[in-house]
Design an enzyme around this catalytic site. Structure first.
Site, PDB file in Angstrom:
ATOM      1  CB  ALA A  25      -0.891  -0.003   1.218  1.00  0.00           C
ATOM      2  CG  ASP A 159      -0.973  -2.972   8.391  1.00  0.00           C
ATOM      3  OD1 ASP A 159      -2.117  -3.463   8.316  1.00  0.00           O
ATOM      4  OD2 ASP A 159      -0.271  -2.742   7.392  1.00  0.00           O
TER       5      ASP A 159
HETATM    6  N1  LIG Z   1      12.663  -8.653   5.350  1.00  0.00           N
HETATM    7  C1  LIG Z   1      11.925  -9.260   4.427  1.00  0.00           C
HETATM    8  N2  LIG Z   1      12.265 -10.461   3.943  1.00  0.00           N
HETATM    9  C2  LIG Z   1      11.519 -11.076   2.994  1.00  0.00           C
HETATM   10  N3  LIG Z   1      10.426 -10.551   2.454  1.00  0.00           N
HETATM   11  C3  LIG Z   1      10.022  -9.332   2.868  1.00  0.00           C
HETATM   12  C4  LIG Z   1      10.743  -8.624   3.876  1.00  0.00           C
HETATM   13  N4  LIG Z   1      10.124  -7.453   4.080  1.00  0.00           N
HETATM   14  C5  LIG Z   1       9.057  -7.430   3.245  1.00  0.00           C
HETATM   15  N5  LIG Z   1       8.975  -8.559   2.507  1.00  0.00           N
HETATM   16  C6  LIG Z   1       7.936  -8.893   1.507  1.00  0.00           C
HETATM   17  O1  LIG Z   1       7.393  -7.692   0.954  1.00  0.00           O
HETATM   18  C7  LIG Z   1       6.018  -7.546   1.259  1.00  0.00           C
HETATM   19  C8  LIG Z   1       5.683  -6.097   1.556  1.00  0.00           C
HETATM   20  O2  LIG Z   1       6.451  -5.627   2.624  1.00  0.00           O
HETATM   21  P1  LIG Z   1       5.846  -4.766   3.814  1.00  0.00           P
HETATM   22  O3  LIG Z   1       6.964  -4.351   4.702  1.00  0.00           O
HETATM   23  O4  LIG Z   1       4.739  -5.509   4.446  1.00  0.00           O
HETATM   24  O5  LIG Z   1       5.314  -3.483   3.039  1.00  0.00           O
HETATM   25  P2  LIG Z   1       3.859  -2.873   2.835  1.00  0.00           P
HETATM   26  O6  LIG Z   1       3.755  -1.765   3.808  1.00  0.00           O
HETATM   27  O7  LIG Z   1       3.883  -2.402   1.443  1.00  0.00           O
HETATM   28  O8  LIG Z   1       2.868  -3.953   3.099  1.00  0.00           O
HETATM   29  C9  LIG Z   1       5.778  -8.475   2.438  1.00  0.00           C
HETATM   30  O9  LIG Z   1       4.450  -8.923   2.500  1.00  0.00           O
HETATM   31  C10 LIG Z   1       6.761  -9.589   2.160  1.00  0.00           C
HETATM   32  O10 LIG Z   1       6.203 -10.496   1.238  1.00  0.00           O
HETATM   33 MG   LIG Z   2       2.642  -5.349   4.552  1.00  0.00          MG
END
Ligand SMILES: Nc1ncnc2c1ncn2[C@@H]1O[C@H](COP(=O)(O)OP(=O)(O)O)[C@@H](O)[C@H]1O
Ligand SMILES: [Mg+2]
Lengths: 251, 373
Positions: A25, A159
């Site tokens: 998002a 969240d």
């Molecule tokens: N440290 C990490 N290692 C592996 N995958 C990650 C990591 N951080 C994020 N992701 C992948 O990226 C997606 C989006 O990251 P996230 O931090 O949840 O951002 P957003 O705020 O866009 O949801 C996660 O659902 C996951 O699949």
């Molecule tokens: Mg996320």
């Protein structure tokens, strides 16, 4: 289009190989095998919050900065407490960039091992992987425990959804995505945190939601070792649920 | 498997006609719709035969009370039904089903309209179908815009929900934790004593267009949910300080200019709509979708549509769908359309006692028998 967003990041960190793995998002998430300062590289994750053209620039700047700083602060605290989450590598606040350790693995269907994808995979491949089998219960309890520990330390995720947890080897859940996190000791804030998760589970895993939620709460109780405070939160959770259901839907 | 939508088609007929009665808030609407047999599609669209509406408008500073709104509906319902039938140019005995809003909404106005529905059902011997107001908005929006499986932002006087379809239900992913967006705007309009004609939200939008300075307001997104009561309390207090006896004037920090009524409307819209767009984008990411459909009265706000468009442009293959005020604002046609889908899948009311209306009727309570994706 996403391409133009990606190129704004390429301009900011040139010569880094970027592979976009998610457009969430508020952030774009990239996988890269280039580490900012080590040569032997394990993969790392670069989380980038681009500016949002729909927001007033003042609101935009404030939110981007606040969330990037907030996320990193929260992760440091988690690290200090030994609550599993990715390690921070480096950050660039004004540009909204966080580098962190890559965690998790690829599921059999090639998706990232988020709790959501893992459950979806089991739910879809019904018969030989019964979604209600012990393993799922075990992981749900582990996730609940993790949230219990978080709340015990007066930390609010903000969240909680099944996509914001990643399973690493041996199904150990890790938390990610702390842009909306905060610090609070109020039962109300913790109850809303749980309510958000409960509803996310209901809408994302509707068929099995009841069992999942029951197990999550069971784990929560195990993780929240301060019994009297735990009870306050659960009591409040009932109020929050009631408010949700009873909210009159009129003008 | 494809749903059979023609199990209940009358002999010697190759189409259906439904009349819809809506009166869950201050708008009384009656609409008549026609479906030709077979699945609805690009080449077999529902046909709007008539769509009549009358709005109960109150003086500035006043909201609409249930009792007075119910009286308005009672006074007008017969005339509006007659006009709808005349506009549609049909014989009333060609109607297959009478659809009415069963909830959610205000009790008294719902009651006065369902009485009209029951009455014509008995006189004309035509079956009844009770429709969930939100489902009406969603199905009409899908039909008009052709959006197949969008994330729906439903924003109106009484509702603020982010909805997506899965397994025969429209599921609520995000919603307000306290008051609805329309309610928030209406209440602020009352504080400022802005006219309710044609709608308080519309007049706030016009004032906001003249605003320049952004006043700092809290931003309260919680996961895919949001909260607005704190923001309203905050800006209400600012307005009372500025326009009350104290006449406390506020200055914009950068320009040194005084903050105006227009600036307050502008700031309120900017902050609320940013939150709406953000929770919508969160739901998109969560269900891996790239289509957004905006429905409900607040959906006709141009600034909200513009912001949503800017958000969707930054997403891969993003598409946005919105309807104009004929379908966005509460109307009878959407009740007729959703009701007819329900009728075609066997959802008629068999016993008059099941026509009772309910103020609380959640979107996800309805089983969507006409979709199988
Ligand atoms: N440290 C990490 N290692 C592996 N995958 C990650 C990591 N951080 C994020 N992701 C992948 O990226 C997606 C989006 O990251 P996230 O931090 O949840 O951002 P957003 O705020 O866009 O949801 C996660 O659902 C996951 O699949
Ligand atoms: Mg996320």
């Amino acid at each position: 289009m996403t391409e133009s967003l990606i190129s704004t990041l390429e301009d900011k960190i040139p010569n880094i190989k970027l592979n976009c793995i998610s457009q969430g998002a508020e952030a774009l998430v990239f996988e890269s095998d280039t580490h900012p300062y080590y040569n032997d590289s394990k993969n790392c994750i670069i989380k980038y919050r681009p500016s949002k053209p729909y927001r007033h620039p003042k609101i935009d700047l404030q939110i981007t900065k606040q969330r990037t700083i907030g996320e990193v602060k929260f992760m440091y605290k988690l690290c200090k407490l030994g609550i599993p989450c990715p390690n921070i590598i480096t950050t660039d606040f004004p540009n909204g960039i966080i580098w962190m350790e890559f965690i998790g693995y690829k599921l059999e269907n090639n998706e990232i091992s988020s709790f959501k994808n893992w459950l979806w995979y089991l739910e879809k491949n019904g018969n030989d992987h019964d979604p209600l089998k012990k393993e799922v219960e075990f992981v749900c309890i582990k996730v609940g425990e993790l949230i219990g520990k978080l709340h015990l330390n007066d930390m609010i995720h903000g969240d909680l959804t099944s996509s914001n947890m990643i399973l690493v080897q041996d199904d150990v859940p890790h938390l990610i995505d702390f842009g909306l996190s905060s610090f609070s000791g109020l039962p109300e804030d913790k109850a809303v945190d749980l309510y958000v998760l409960e509803r996310a589970i209901m809408s994302t895993h509707s068929v099995y939601a009841e069992s999942y939620n029951r197990w999550l709460l069971k784990g929560y109780q195990q993780g929240y070792t301060n019994k009297s405070k735990y009870k306050e939160v659960i009591k409040r959770l009932e109020d929050v649920r009631l408010r949700g259901r009873k909210r009159s839907m009129l003008g | 498997m494809v749903v059979d939508l023609d199990k209940y088609l009358k002999q010697d007929k190759d189409y259906y006609i439904a009349i819809g009665l809506e009166g869950s808030a201050n708008k009384l609407g009656v609409g008549i719709i026609k479906h030709s047999k077979g699945l609805l599609s690009n080449v077999n669209k529902a046909k709007v035969l008539s769509n009549v509406r009358d709005t109960y408008i109150t003086p500035p500073g006043e909201g609409f009370l249930p009792r007075d709104t119910a009286r308005h509906h009672r006074n007008w319902v017969v005339r509006i039904i007659k006009k709808a039938i005349k506009d549609a140019n049909i014989n009333k005995f060609d109607i297959d089903v009478i659809c009415f809003t069963q909830g959610p909404g205000m009790g008294a106005p719902l009651q006065s309209v369902v009485i009209a529905a029951r009455t014509i059902s008995q006189i004309w011997q035509i079956p009844l179908v009770g429709v969930n107001h939100c489902i009406g908005h969603i199905e009409m929006g899908r039909e008009i815009t052709g959006a197949l499986n969008p994330v729906v932002l439903y924003v109106s006087g009484g509702n603020t929900q982010v909805i997506a379809y899965s397994k025969n239900r429209y599921r609520i992913f995000g919603e307000t934790l306290d008051i609805a967006i329309g309610n928030c705007l209406d209440r602020f309009a009352r504080t400022l004593k802005i006219s309710n004609d044609p709608a308080p939200g519309y007049n706030i939008e016009q004032l906001a267009k003249k605003g320049k300075h952004l006043v700092n307001l809290p931003y309260t997104v919680k996961g895919m949910d949001m909260s607005m009561s704190g923001i309203l309390a905050y800006i209400d207090q600012l307005a009372k300080d500025m326009f009350g006896i104290q006449k406390k004037q506020l200055k914009d920090e950068e320009s040194g200019e005084f903050i105006t009524k227009e600036d307050l409307c502008f700031s309120l819209q900017e902050i609320l709509f940013s939150m709406l767009v953000e929770i919508t984008e969160r739901a998109l990411a969560h269900v891996n979708s790239n289509q957004v459909l905006i429905v409900g009265g607040v959906g006709s706000n141009e600034r909200l549509q513009e912001m949503m468009k800017l958000m969707i442009q930054d997403r891969k293959n993003g598409q946005i769908f919105a309807t104009d005020e004929r379908f966005c604002i509460d109307n009878g046609i959407m009740i007729a359309h959703a009701g007819l889908l329900q009728y075609r899948t066997g959802g008629i009311i068999k016993d008059l006692k099941d026509t009772v209306c309910t103020q609380r009727f959640r979107t996800d309570e309805v089983y969507i028998a006409w979709r199988d994706d």
